[in-house]
Structure formats: structure tokens, C-alpha cells
Scaffold this active site. Structure first.
Site, short mmCIF file in Angstrom:
data_model
loop_
_atom_site.label_atom_id
_atom_site.label_comp_id
_atom_site.label_asym_id
_atom_site.label_seq_id
_atom_site.Cartn_x
_atom_site.Cartn_y
_atom_site.Cartn_z
N PRO A 88 67.37 -19.90 -0.11
CA PRO A 88 66.69 -20.30 -1.35
C PRO A 88 67.47 -21.33 -2.17
CG PRO A 88 66.68 -17.91 -1.11
CD PRO A 88 67.62 -18.45 -0.07
N GLU A 115 71.22 -9.50 2.27
CA GLU A 115 71.26 -9.95 0.87
C GLU A 115 71.77 -11.37 0.73
OE1 GLU A 115 70.24 -8.32 -2.02
OE2 GLU A 115 69.28 -7.09 -0.49
N ARG A 154 56.65 -32.85 14.28
CA ARG A 154 55.46 -33.72 14.16
C ARG A 154 55.84 -35.19 14.05
NH1 ARG A 154 50.59 -31.68 13.32
NH2 ARG A 154 49.89 -33.51 12.16
N ASP A 169 48.22 -37.49 7.49
CA ASP A 169 48.39 -36.12 7.00
C ASP A 169 48.55 -36.10 5.48
OD1 ASP A 169 48.19 -34.66 9.29
OD2 ASP A 169 50.34 -34.59 9.69
#
Length: 275
Positions: A88, A115, A154, A169
Site C-alpha cells: 500500500p 501484517e 498488454r 483503451d
């Protein structure tokens, strides 16, 4: 392009890597994906890779020794990998980041668990960067690794059969894609727009461009705040979009802007351009 995925759950990837575009690209030699079992680098007799946090607290922490051993083993193999830890705390993955990473010859993705990871991995500069999918929590980095693999691959030439579908896209111009329709021509009273049957390529292009800008304004106004129109046509469309959104708020009620902040944000996001 080669990907190395460091994980404690290599079986997690079995189906995704054998299906659809990824499976075909791997079979065709366009992509090479190696699964690296982190437990193989543990010196614990039970192949343990986590431990309790110093100072107390809930959960377990991914230990430094096996992570260092795995990454150092990967770095010892040519070509040198760009090592990414999925967490994160990383920069947000988007189309521009995916395109940038596709320019690398080899990418190593390290999946977190528990964690967190022993902070000394960061302090020692073990990773070249960290990537995040967004401000939410997953049980581990495996889902994120698959997302990075799909998004990056991609942009690898040949992986997507029609290169035009990549350039068209969503997010390639910082905008959403235009709406798409297919058979049947009418479904439950909902018809396909007639212009798409006209055979007039320029009219179809203009229709799709207008809907692309409309949908971006309505659904992702934040994207328009970063968008700079490059043509008179885009400026005229954006002026109409702003007018249409203002009418929608006015028709709803005088205080619709306060009760529907999304519409208000959409109007404020549309660049102020002359018609």
C-alpha cells in the site's frame, strides 16, 4: 519479457497463467513467467517465512532473511531484474506506469503477506520501487501481482493481437473509453445508436469521441481535470458537455448540486472552453 513472481502461494497463479491472453502469450514465447516460492529460501526446518513483531502487536511479519535471499538470487541471474515490492505504500499503478514497466526486459514482483514486511528490506534498498493498486487492503500481494502482470503485458508487442485495441483503451489519453455495442440490434427496448450502422466512418468517429468525453465527465470527472483538449473539435464537445451537465443539475432542482456532488464535480472539471 520475463516476470519473476516471489510468493508463498505459487499455486495461486496456475489458472490465470494458463488462460486467455496471458496463457497464449506464455505459450507463444512472448512472455516468460517464473514463480519463485519464497519458502524455498527459508532456513527454518518448517520453511517458515514469518515471525512475531518486535514490540508486540497483532499478526505476523514477513521476515527479512528469506526475502533478501530470494531477491539476491534473482539479481544474480542475467538480465538484471527491476524488483518491485507490492504494498500500500507504493506509487499507484496506472496505465502510464504499466507502459513504463513494459519497457523493461525483466520485472520481479515480490508479494507481501501478513501484517507487513521487516522494514530492514526497505532500509537496505532491497527493492527498486514499490507499487500499490490503491487505498485498500488485500490479504497478500498475489492479486496485485496478477494485476501488474496483466496491465504491463498488454503493452508488450504481440500480446494483444490487435494493437489498436491497446491504444484505444480507457486511460490512454487520460480518458475513459467510449461505449461499445454488439448484437442484437435491440435488446429489451434498448436500441443500438443508429449512427453505428451508417457506414460513415467519420460520423462514427465523432460519435465515439463525443460519448468518450461525455462518459468521462459523468463518471470520472477527476480525469478531466488533468485533460488538455488538443483540437477545436474536443473544445466544442467539452463546451456542450458542460452545458448538458449544467442543464441536468438545473432540471433536477435548484439545490441539486448540493444533493448530487458528482454532477457538480463533473461540471467544475470540464475545461472552460469557447464553443
Amino acid at each position: 519479457m520475463r516476470f519473476d513472481i516471489v510468493t508463498i502461494f505459487p499455486g495461486f497463479f496456475a489458472s490465470p497463467l494458463s488462460e486467455s491472453l496471458l496463457g497464449r502469450a506464455i505459450d507463444g514465447g512472448l512472455l516468460e513467467v517464473r514463480l519463485v516460492d519464497l519458502r524455498a529460501f527459508s532456513d527454518d526446518p518448517h520453511r517458515k517465512v514469518d515471525d512475531e513483531p518486535y514490540g508486540g502487536g497483532p499478526g505476523m511479519v514477513l521476515a527479512a532473511p528469506p526475502v533478501f535471499a530470494a531477491v539476491e538470487a534473482l539479481r544474480a541471474e542475467p538480465p538484471p531484474p527491476h524488483v518491485v515490492f507490492l504494498s500500500p505504500q507504493g506509487r499507484r499503478l496506472d496505465a502510464a506506469v504499466a507502459r513504463e514497466l513494459a519497457g523493461r526486459q525483466r520485472l520481479a514482483l515480490v508479494c507481501g503477506r501478513y501484517e507487513g514486511i521487516d522494514e530492514r528490506a526497505r532500509e537496505a534498498g532491497l527493492f527498486d520501487e514499490e507499487l500499490s493498486l490503491g487505498d485498500f487492503v488485500l490479504s497478500g500481494g498475489e492479486v496485485a501481482a496478477l494485476a501488474v502482470l496483466e496491465a504491463v503485458s498488454r503493452f508488450v508487442p504481440g500480446v494483444v493481437g490487435d494493437a489498436g485495441s491497446v491504444t484505444a483503451d480507457s486511460f490512454e489519453e487520460g480518458l475513459l473509453d467510449h461505449p461499445h455495442y454488439t448484437r442484437p440490434r435491440e435488446f429489451r427496448g434498448l436500441p443500438v445508436p443508429e449512427v453505428l450502422f451508417s457506414g460513415h466512418h467519420e460520423k462514427i468517429r465523432r460519435f465515439r469521441r463525443e460519448r468518450q468525453l461525455q462518459e468521462t465527465a459523468r463518471r470520472r470527472p477527476d480525469l478531466l481535470q488533468k485533460f488538455t483538449p488538443k483540437s477545436d473539435e474536443d473544445r466544442r464537445i467539452l463546451a456542450r458537455v458542460a452545458g448538458d451537465l449544467a442543464e441536468a443539475i438545473s432540471a433536477a432542482s435548484p439545490d441539486a448540486a448540493s444533493t448530487n456532488p458528482d454532477l457538480a464535480e463533473a461540471i467544475s472539471a470540464v475545461p472552460k472552453v469557447p464553443q
